[in-house]
Design a protein around this motif. Sequence first.
Motif, PDB file in Angstrom:
ATOM      1  N   LYS A  21     -37.043 -16.263  13.044  1.00 59.39           N
ATOM      2  CA  LYS A  21     -35.714 -15.659  13.011  1.00 59.39           C
ATOM      3  C   LYS A  21     -35.453 -14.966  14.340  1.00 59.39           C
ATOM      4  O   LYS A  21     -36.338 -14.333  14.901  1.00 59.39           O
ATOM      5  CB  LYS A  21     -35.625 -14.654  11.867  1.00 59.39           C
ATOM      6  N   GLN A  22     -34.233 -15.092  14.812  1.00 60.68           N
ATOM      7  CA  GLN A  22     -33.874 -14.486  16.091  1.00 60.68           C
ATOM      8  C   GLN A  22     -33.422 -13.047  15.892  1.00 60.68           C
ATOM      9  O   GLN A  22     -32.853 -12.697  14.865  1.00 60.68           O
ATOM     10  CB  GLN A  22     -32.758 -15.271  16.755  1.00 60.68           C
ATOM     11  N   LEU A  23     -33.643 -12.261  16.917  1.00 61.25           N
ATOM     12  CA  LEU A  23     -33.205 -10.878  16.928  1.00 61.25           C
ATOM     13  C   LEU A  23     -31.819 -10.833  17.564  1.00 61.25           C
ATOM     14  O   LEU A  23     -31.658 -11.152  18.743  1.00 61.25           O
ATOM     15  CB  LEU A  23     -34.180 -10.018  17.736  1.00 61.25           C
ATOM     16  N   ARG A  52     -35.884  -6.477  13.548  1.00 60.34           N
ATOM     17  CA  ARG A  52     -34.821  -7.247  12.891  1.00 60.34           C
ATOM     18  C   ARG A  52     -34.154  -6.435  11.799  1.00 60.34           C
ATOM     19  O   ARG A  52     -32.946  -6.512  11.599  1.00 60.34           O
ATOM     20  CB  ARG A  52     -35.385  -8.538  12.307  1.00 60.34           C
ATOM     21  N   ASP A  56     -30.263  -5.880  11.985  1.00 63.37           N
ATOM     22  CA  ASP A  56     -29.414  -6.414  10.916  1.00 63.37           C
ATOM     23  C   ASP A  56     -28.631  -5.312  10.224  1.00 63.37           C
ATOM     24  O   ASP A  56     -27.463  -5.486   9.882  1.00 63.37           O
ATOM     25  CB  ASP A  56     -30.245  -7.185   9.895  1.00 63.37           C
TER      26      ASP A  56
END
Length: 91
Positions: A21-23, A52, A56
Amino acid sequence: MSNKTTIDNKKTGRKITPAKKQLILSAEFKNALAKDAKMRKAFELLTPFKQREYADHIRSGKLEKTRSSRLKKVTPMIYRGIGLNEKYKKS
């Protein structure tokens, strides 16, 4: 993925790894990290999951005011190196 596919993959020795998963940082968070070297260093010391989690949480605010407020609230937690929900854990 079906069980047959999983079994076939295991037999052939093929490994499937999930994509990382990308930050993704909000503009407010990027600016805060650029302005405050101490906060940037503390953020970089966090695990990728915690990074993250913070990114998010801040980015999910719909209004700029909300994102700024969230950033203000989590900044002390970032300095302490704890995760977003660790304040609720019993010690």
